[in-house]
Design an enzyme around this catalytic site. Structure first.
Site: not given
Length: 812
Positions: A224, A255, A541
């Site tokens: 990256h 960013y 469940d």
């Protein structure tokens, strides 16, 4: 207590956090080894830019990040802080991204963290480098900020060392010793370290270390890009490391963070650059550090151009340095936490970024010391969640690279994964294609969402069109299929349901010790019941069908159920558990005409008395042997019909030939989900998870506390008297206001809960949303509002179930 002998492999942010957290809980016979120097060991932590954005669609991931922020804020090294809480700002440069920021604001609000939506002017006021004309708005989270990863490692190492934890730098791990299925030690280039528990926190080297214990870790290191500018004239004189919020420009996969009078720029917009863990250089071989590869300038060109557009002041600066830094990616974007299914005592805490590191340290420490994690719901992170095909090298590489590409993309909740597809197809797949099935994916299975051949059913029906977001991966055919199921009869492909077989002379007693209901009943009984953890939280469940005195079929929720059964097997070998999903298939035949379809095809008695509700039997449907279970998650008369995979298409064809003349249809998952919400049936992993108990979730009827001992029973008794929240049914009158799940629920201006499942109820004529609410608001008739993008949707708490409360249609 000193605790067992623990060896932690890796002293980055995860290993250091685990050492700190586990020693704080009294386990001090702990050794941490790393091939690199301390505290900058050469892994991802050593070069990480440190941006901590807490916003995430996963409640668990947000909570892990929140704990990391809180802990790092409390840490310092000789007065130097480990966290700079400058806030986090995400900006939108398109209307689509602005809408997404509203959705993200909903998530972070639902998970209990303050955030604010900003106008373009307010974005510029917070981050003056941003071009006002480029942005449509922004999302600010004031508690986000910059983690000083290496400092945080050092601070946690110091705390753990004060409690007696031993840290061994420059110790390369060569092997994991095992005996009789348990770890016994860790072999390093400087000798062997005895161990009762080994935790792999090796980051990008994780697959290599895990393989030493025979474990296949679905993780890929990917490069990256991170670049640093030289001085920016507009920032001249800035003496503090960071004064502006950390910034995300997700429309361009970028960013930014301050570094005095320059900026750090991170990009996910380049081609995926995967690296094998085996090819990563050692500390001694690497020119800079093993996790840092040479910067490829051509891959960064578009990122730099876009940066100069969004932040015009950077046009007067240059890129001074850059790296291709390695980070860990997984197939679903979640960490890999938990114990190996094959080697007792070998644990992993992998694919964890700085953002979640301290939270993961706490989670794994609780799990190890207490036997379960009480602070976080880890079902999304458990390393044993994967199906076998999801561990194949081809699958792992393809999906990990895809997750890199999509890391900042706007993803719809129903959006299917890309290649490799298809992977698993039921025996009915060809027939479904002939009916024009629109397929989505479920655990690798191609599962129809609706069928285009049912398009003519829409005419003359009231099928409202939802809002634009809810209308993606939707068709009005979904509503028509739901209504036609209630009117006549429909075939549903239920093959993607996980099926387990528990057998052997001790099977009944084994199950009785794990489940909340009584399952040691007569042959032919089917029981809806729960698996609980030791703290009383719901692990799953399931349905348990007793098909023979020593054989049970389990309708499970996924591989974690298989792992739970397997890890609790008695050592005497009197019980066996196996996954029978791939060799079997299932058709759900449901609707008021279901008996008219089925009974003429068999000599077995399928009358109301011949096979009662929640009973099972073996029978022949035409020439096909089936196991028929009389239960229905759409709330209609009918059966789940199971057979072997080789006879699946014959079963489908037999049923279809009988159903079509009666106006029967084939129906997809879209209709199924609408119908099950009308009936109030819960979905594990969405409506209820490890953090909830049965009484909160509305499934307390499945608990039989007088049946004898079972896991979680004593803890559940303590929780029963203190129900502070409830899973509640909300209805919405506006047919366009269909929400999708994970939205905040407001009481006035106060966020009080969040939506789990939602759909439009096509046979009750209302929108349905299940949501967690404080117990005092979970009262029928209470009005609340759901935050949906930039609007509030009025909803009312309703009595449930909304459909057939007397159960007359199911039991008819």
């Amino acid at each position: 207590m000193a605790g067992p002998r623990v060896v932690i492999i890796g002293a980055g942010v995860v290993g250091a956090a685990l050492a700190d957290e586990i020693s704080a809980r009294g386990w001090t016979e702990v050794t941490v080894v790393d091939q690199g120097p301390l505290p900058a060991t050469g892994g991802s932590s050593s070069h990480a830019p440190g941006l901590v954005f807490q916003t995430n669609p996963s409640k668990t991931m947000t909570e892990l990040a929140r704990y990391t922020v809180e802990k790092f804020r409390s840490l310092d090294v000789d007065g130097e802080p480990c966290f700079l809480q400058v806030g986090g700002l995400e900006v939108a440069t398109s209307p689509e991204r602005l809408a997404e920021l509203h959705r993200r604001h909903g998530w972070i609000t639902a998970w209990g963290i303050e955030s604010r939506l900003l106008s373009p002017d307010e974005c510029v006021a917070r981050h003056p480098l941003v071009d006002r004309d480029r942005v449509f708005g922004g999302l600010l989270v004031p508690t986000d900020g910059l983690a000083k990863a290496v400092l945080a490692v050092e601070a946690q190492i110091r705390r753990a060392a004060e409690r007696g934890v031993r840290f061994l730098a420059r110790h390369e791990v060569l092997d994991i010793r095992q005996s009789a299925g348990r770890v016994t030690g860790v072999v390093t280039d400087r000798g062997e370290i005895p161990a009762d528990v080994v935790v792999c926190c090796a980051g990008i080297w994780g697959p290599k270390i895990a393989r030493m214990a025979g474990m296949n870790l679905p993780l890929t290191p990917l490069a990256h890009q991170l670049a640093w500018t030289g001085p920016i004239p507009a920032l001249k004189g800035q003496t503090e490391e960071a004064v502006r919020p950390i910034l995300r420009h997700q429309d361009a996969d970028l960013y930014y963070r301050d570094r005095f009078d320059g900026l750090g720029i991170g990009s996910y917009g380049h081609r995926p650059m995967p690296v094998s863990a085996d090819d990563i250089l050692s500390v001694d071989e690497a020119e800079q550090m093993p996790s840092v590869l040479k910067f490829t300038e051509d891959d960064f060109a578009d990122a730099w151009t876009e940066t100069q557009s969004l932040l015009p002041a950077t046009r007067e600066a240059e890129i001074e340095e850059g790296i291709n830094g390695l980070f860990s990616f997984t197939t679903d974007g979640f960490p890999l936490l938990g114990e190996s299914p094959d080697v007792k005592g070998f644990w992993v805490a992998e694919a964890v970024w700085v953002t979640h590191s301290a939270g993961v340290g706490r989670a794994v420490a609780e799990w190890l010391v207490d036997g379960h994690c009480s602070s976080f719901d880890l079902h999304e992170c458990d390393v044993n969640r994967f199906e076998p095909h999801q561990l194949s090298p081809e699958y792992v590489l393809a999906r990990d690279c895809q997750n890199f590409v999509e890391v900042y993309d706007i993803l719809h909740p129903l959006q299917p994964s890309g290649k490799p597809r298809p992977i698993r197809t039921s025996p009915f797949h060809t027939r479904q294609q002939e009916h024009g099935a629109f397929f989505l994916e479920a655990n690798g299975w191609e599962r129809p969402q609706w069928y285009e051949t049912n398009a003519d059913l829409v005419e003359g029906r009231s099928i409202p069109t939802p809002n634009d977001w809810a209308a993606r991966y939707w068709s009005p055919i979904v509503g028509a299929e739901a209504q036609a199921t209630r009117e006549r009869v429909a075939l549903y492909d239920m093959t993607a349901l996980k099926r387990l077989e528990v057998s052997g002379p001790g099977a009944a007693d084994f199950l009785e010790g794990l489940v909340t209901g009584k399952v040691a009943k007569s042959v032919g009984s089917v029981t809806y019941t729960l698996l609980l953890d030791h703290d009383g939280g719901i692990r799953s469940d399931i349905t348990v069908a007793r098909l023979a005195p020593d054989r049970f079929q389990i309708g499970a929720n996924g591989n974690l159920d298989l792992h739970w059964f397997t890890r609790h097997l008695p050592a005497d070998g009197r019980v066996q558990v196996r996954d029978i999903t791939a060799g079997t298939c299932c058709v759900g035949l449901w609707g008021p005409l279901a008996r008219d379809v089925l009974q003429p095809l068999t000599d077995a008695d399928f009358s109301a008395d011949g096979l009662k509700y929640f009973r099972a039997r073996h029978a022949y449907i035409g020439s096909v042997p089936v196991t028929a279970m009389r239960l229905s998650y759409v709330g209609e008369l009918g059966w789940e019909l199971y057979t072997t995979a080789d006879q699946g298409r014959k079963l489908w064809d037999t049923l279809w030939a009988a159903a079509e003349p009666l106006g029967g249809i084939v129906a997809g998952r879209g209709a199924f989900n609408s119908l099950r919400l009308e009936k109030g049936y819960r979905s594990f992993g969405t409506d209820m998870t490890y953090e909830h108990d049965p009484y909160e979730a509305g499934v307390g009827f499945a608990v039989k506390p007088d049946k004898g001992e079972f896991i979680g029973r004593s803890a559940l008794e303590r929780r029963r008297a203190d129900v502070r929240r409830r899973l509640s049914c909300l209805t919405v009158d506006d047919p366009r206001a269909v929400v999708m799940g994970k939205e905040p629920v407001y009481d006035g201006e106060r966020a009080v809960g969040y939506v789990t499942s939602a759909a439009y109820g096509y046979t009750i004529g209302k929108g349905i949303a299940y949501a967690w609410l404080p117990a005092e608001l979970a009262v029928p008739g209470t009005t609340v509002h759901i935050g949906y993008f930039d609007r509030r949707v009025e909803a009312v708490v309703a009595e449930e179930p909304l459909f057939d409360p007397t159960m007359s249609r199911l039991r008819g």
